[in-house]
Design a protein around this motif. Structure first.
Motif, PDB file in Angstrom:
ATOM      1  N   LEU A  49      -4.521   7.962   1.785  1.00  0.00           N
ATOM      2  CA  LEU A  49      -4.087   6.790   1.019  1.00  0.00           C
ATOM      3  C   LEU A  49      -4.098   5.526   1.870  1.00  0.00           C
ATOM      4  CD1 LEU A  49      -1.214   8.238  -1.190  1.00  0.00           C
ATOM      5  CD2 LEU A  49      -3.389   7.272  -1.988  1.00  0.00           C
ATOM      6  N   ILE A  50      -3.612   5.622   3.098  1.00  0.00           N
ATOM      7  CA  ILE A  50      -3.604   4.445   3.974  1.00  0.00           C
ATOM      8  C   ILE A  50      -5.036   3.970   4.202  1.00  0.00           C
ATOM      9  CG2 ILE A  50      -3.153   3.630   6.332  1.00  0.00           C
ATOM     10  CD1 ILE A  50      -0.629   5.484   6.269  1.00  0.00           C
ATOM     11  N   GLY A  51      -5.942   4.895   4.500  1.00  0.00           N
ATOM     12  CA  GLY A  51      -7.345   4.529   4.698  1.00  0.00           C
ATOM     13  C   GLY A  51      -7.943   3.880   3.465  1.00  0.00           C
ATOM     14  N   CYS A  52      -7.606   4.421   2.304  1.00  0.00           N
ATOM     15  CA  CYS A  52      -8.115   3.857   1.048  1.00  0.00           C
ATOM     16  C   CYS A  52      -7.547   2.469   0.788  1.00  0.00           C
ATOM     17  CB  CYS A  52      -7.780   4.778  -0.125  1.00  0.00           C
ATOM     18  SG  CYS A  52      -8.694   6.326  -0.128  1.00  0.00           S
ATOM     19  N   PHE A  53      -6.246   2.323   0.942  1.00  0.00           N
ATOM     20  CA  PHE A  53      -5.620   1.012   0.699  1.00  0.00           C
ATOM     21  C   PHE A  53      -6.216  -0.049   1.617  1.00  0.00           C
ATOM     22  CE2 PHE A  53      -1.563   3.280  -0.864  1.00  0.00           C
ATOM     23  CZ  PHE A  53      -1.991   3.226  -2.181  1.00  0.00           C
ATOM     24  N   ILE A  54      -6.421   0.296   2.873  1.00  0.00           N
ATOM     25  CA  ILE A  54      -7.004  -0.663   3.815  1.00  0.00           C
ATOM     26  C   ILE A  54      -8.447  -0.988   3.414  1.00  0.00           C
ATOM     27  CG2 ILE A  54      -7.764  -0.963   6.206  1.00  0.00           C
ATOM     28  CD1 ILE A  54      -5.166   0.640   6.970  1.00  0.00           C
ATOM     29  N   SER A  55      -9.207   0.034   3.055  1.00  0.00           N
ATOM     30  CA  SER A  55     -10.585  -0.182   2.607  1.00  0.00           C
ATOM     31  C   SER A  55     -10.640  -1.047   1.349  1.00  0.00           C
ATOM     32  CB  SER A  55     -11.248   1.176   2.342  1.00  0.00           C
ATOM     33  OG  SER A  55     -12.538   1.025   1.844  1.00  0.00           O
ATOM     34  N   GLU A  56      -9.671  -0.850   0.458  1.00  0.00           N
ATOM     35  CA  GLU A  56      -9.588  -1.631  -0.785  1.00  0.00           C
ATOM     36  C   GLU A  56      -8.934  -2.995  -0.576  1.00  0.00           C
ATOM     37  OE1 GLU A  56      -8.924   2.400  -3.512  1.00  0.00           O
ATOM     38  OE2 GLU A  56      -7.215   1.148  -3.005  1.00  0.00           O
ATOM     39  N   GLU A  57      -8.515  -3.246   0.682  1.00  0.00           N
ATOM     40  CA  GLU A  57      -7.814  -4.483   1.045  1.00  0.00           C
ATOM     41  C   GLU A  57      -6.539  -4.667   0.234  1.00  0.00           C
ATOM     42  OE1 GLU A  57     -10.521  -7.799   1.144  1.00  0.00           O
ATOM     43  OE2 GLU A  57     -11.798  -6.814   2.625  1.00  0.00           O
ATOM     44  N   ARG A  58      -5.805  -3.588   0.098  1.00  0.00           N
ATOM     45  CA  ARG A  58      -4.524  -3.600  -0.605  1.00  0.00           C
ATOM     46  C   ARG A  58      -3.406  -3.282   0.384  1.00  0.00           C
ATOM     47  NH1 ARG A  58      -5.506   0.458  -5.484  1.00  0.00           N
ATOM     48  NH2 ARG A  58      -3.592  -0.401  -6.317  1.00  0.00           N
ATOM     49  N   PHE A  59      -2.308  -3.962   0.251  1.00  0.00           N
ATOM     50  CA  PHE A  59      -1.105  -3.710   1.054  1.00  0.00           C
ATOM     51  C   PHE A  59      -1.355  -3.865   2.553  1.00  0.00           C
ATOM     52  CE2 PHE A  59      -0.832  -0.825  -2.727  1.00  0.00           C
ATOM     53  CZ  PHE A  59       0.029  -1.630  -3.459  1.00  0.00           C
ATOM     54  N   LEU A  60      -2.198  -4.819   2.915  1.00  0.00           N
ATOM     55  CA  LEU A  60      -2.531  -5.003   4.329  1.00  0.00           C
ATOM     56  C   LEU A  60      -1.334  -5.453   5.166  1.00  0.00           C
ATOM     57  CD1 LEU A  60      -6.073  -6.631   4.004  1.00  0.00           C
ATOM     58  CD2 LEU A  60      -5.487  -4.224   4.441  1.00  0.00           C
ATOM     59  N   ALA A  61      -0.380  -6.113   4.546  1.00  0.00           N
ATOM     60  CA  ALA A  61       0.807  -6.538   5.288  1.00  0.00           C
ATOM     61  C   ALA A  61       1.807  -5.397   5.462  1.00  0.00           C
ATOM     62  CB  ALA A  61       1.490  -7.696   4.566  1.00  0.00           C
ATOM     63  N   VAL A  62       1.587  -4.308   4.771  1.00  0.00           N
ATOM     64  CA  VAL A  62       2.548  -3.211   4.771  1.00  0.00           C
ATOM     65  C   VAL A  62       2.317  -2.243   5.922  1.00  0.00           C
ATOM     66  CG1 VAL A  62       3.368  -1.191   3.463  1.00  0.00           C
ATOM     67  CG2 VAL A  62       2.900  -3.333   2.280  1.00  0.00           C
ATOM     68  N   PHE A  63       1.061  -1.912   6.189  1.00  0.00           N
ATOM     69  CA  PHE A  63       0.791  -0.872   7.170  1.00  0.00           C
ATOM     70  C   PHE A  63       0.584  -1.456   8.547  1.00  0.00           C
ATOM     71  CE2 PHE A  63      -0.517   0.870   3.058  1.00  0.00           C
ATOM     72  CZ  PHE A  63       0.356   1.921   3.011  1.00  0.00           C
ATOM     73  N   ASP A  64       1.435  -1.006   9.495  1.00  0.00           N
ATOM     74  CA  ASP A  64       1.323  -1.497  10.869  1.00  0.00           C
ATOM     75  C   ASP A  64       0.149  -0.827  11.566  1.00  0.00           C
ATOM     76  OD1 ASP A  64       2.143   1.045  11.612  1.00  0.00           O
ATOM     77  OD2 ASP A  64       4.120   0.428  12.272  1.00  0.00           O
ATOM     78  N   ASP A  65      -0.140  -1.257  12.783  1.00  0.00           N
ATOM     79  CA  ASP A  65      -1.287  -0.733  13.511  1.00  0.00           C
ATOM     80  C   ASP A  65      -1.207   0.775  13.735  1.00  0.00           C
ATOM     81  OD1 ASP A  65      -2.440  -3.219  13.657  1.00  0.00           O
ATOM     82  OD2 ASP A  65      -1.534  -3.690  15.584  1.00  0.00           O
ATOM     83  N   LYS A  66      -0.010   1.309  13.940  1.00  0.00           N
ATOM     84  CA  LYS A  66       0.138   2.749  14.142  1.00  0.00           C
ATOM     85  C   LYS A  66      -0.219   3.504  12.873  1.00  0.00           C
ATOM     86  CE  LYS A  66       3.666   2.428  17.690  1.00  0.00           C
ATOM     87  NZ  LYS A  66       5.063   2.658  18.026  1.00  0.00           N
ATOM     88  N   ALA A  67       0.153   2.986  11.729  1.00  0.00           N
ATOM     89  CA  ALA A  67      -0.184   3.636  10.459  1.00  0.00           C
ATOM     90  C   ALA A  67      -1.685   3.593  10.235  1.00  0.00           C
ATOM     91  CB  ALA A  67       0.537   2.957   9.298  1.00  0.00           C
ATOM     92  N   ARG A  68      -2.316   2.495  10.604  1.00  0.00           N
ATOM     93  CA  ARG A  68      -3.757   2.332  10.403  1.00  0.00           C
ATOM     94  C   ARG A  68      -4.547   3.265  11.316  1.00  0.00           C
ATOM     95  NH1 ARG A  68      -4.906  -3.887   9.092  1.00  0.00           N
ATOM     96  NH2 ARG A  68      -2.984  -4.299   8.022  1.00  0.00           N
ATOM     97  N   ASP A  69      -4.073   3.456  12.551  1.00  0.00           N
ATOM     98  CA  ASP A  69      -4.825   4.217  13.537  1.00  0.00           C
ATOM     99  C   ASP A  69      -4.573   5.718  13.467  1.00  0.00           C
ATOM    100  OD1 ASP A  69      -5.854   1.858  14.484  1.00  0.00           O
ATOM    101  OD2 ASP A  69      -4.313   1.631  16.028  1.00  0.00           O
ATOM    102  N   SER A  70      -3.611   6.144  12.696  1.00  0.00           N
ATOM    103  CA  SER A  70      -3.266   7.576  12.658  1.00  0.00           C
ATOM    104  C   SER A  70      -4.227   8.365  11.833  1.00  0.00           C
ATOM    105  CB  SER A  70      -1.867   7.748  12.093  1.00  0.00           C
ATOM    106  OG  SER A  70      -0.941   7.053  12.866  1.00  0.00           O
TER     107      SER A  70
END
Length: 104
Positions: free
Chosen positions: A83-104
């Motif tokens: 879900l995190i990967g999808c949200f980032i790819s969809e450019e959704r909730f970018l302010a929500v997920f910190d760098d650790k969430a993105r890199d995990s």
């Protein structure tokens, strides 16, 4: 879900296409893991509130949120990573997920 039901076959085709195209879709994750409309709306409301307030969360915090919304969900860690990967790819909730969430 039946092995050869229309729904299963449809999901198999969608999953195959998205994998070949390297396309990420949170909607497909929700379909694959049988999230109801109510559960998706609950999750989106929580994430929207955090987005508006610019509150970022870690992967572990996101897992707790998802687990509290969809009880008895197996493989929460994997589903949340998807879900995190999808949200980032969809450019959704970018302010929500910190760098650790993105890199995990």
């Amino acid at each position: 879900m039946e092995i050869f039901s229309k729904e299963t076959l449809f999901l198999n085709v969608l999953n195959g296409l998205t994998e070949k195209l390297n396309f990420k879709s949170s909607d497909l994750v929700f379909l694959n893991y049988d999230f109801s409309n109510e559960k998706i709306a609950d999750l989106m409301n929580v994430l929207s509130e955090k987005q508006i307030k610019r509150i970022n969360i870690s992967r572990t915090e996101f897992e707790k949120i998802v687990s509290s919304i969809k009880l008895n969900l197996k493989a929460v860690h994997s589903i949340c990573q998807l879900l995190i990967g999808c949200f980032i790819s969809e450019e959704r909730f970018l302010a929500v997920f910190d760098d650790k969430a993105r890199d995990s």
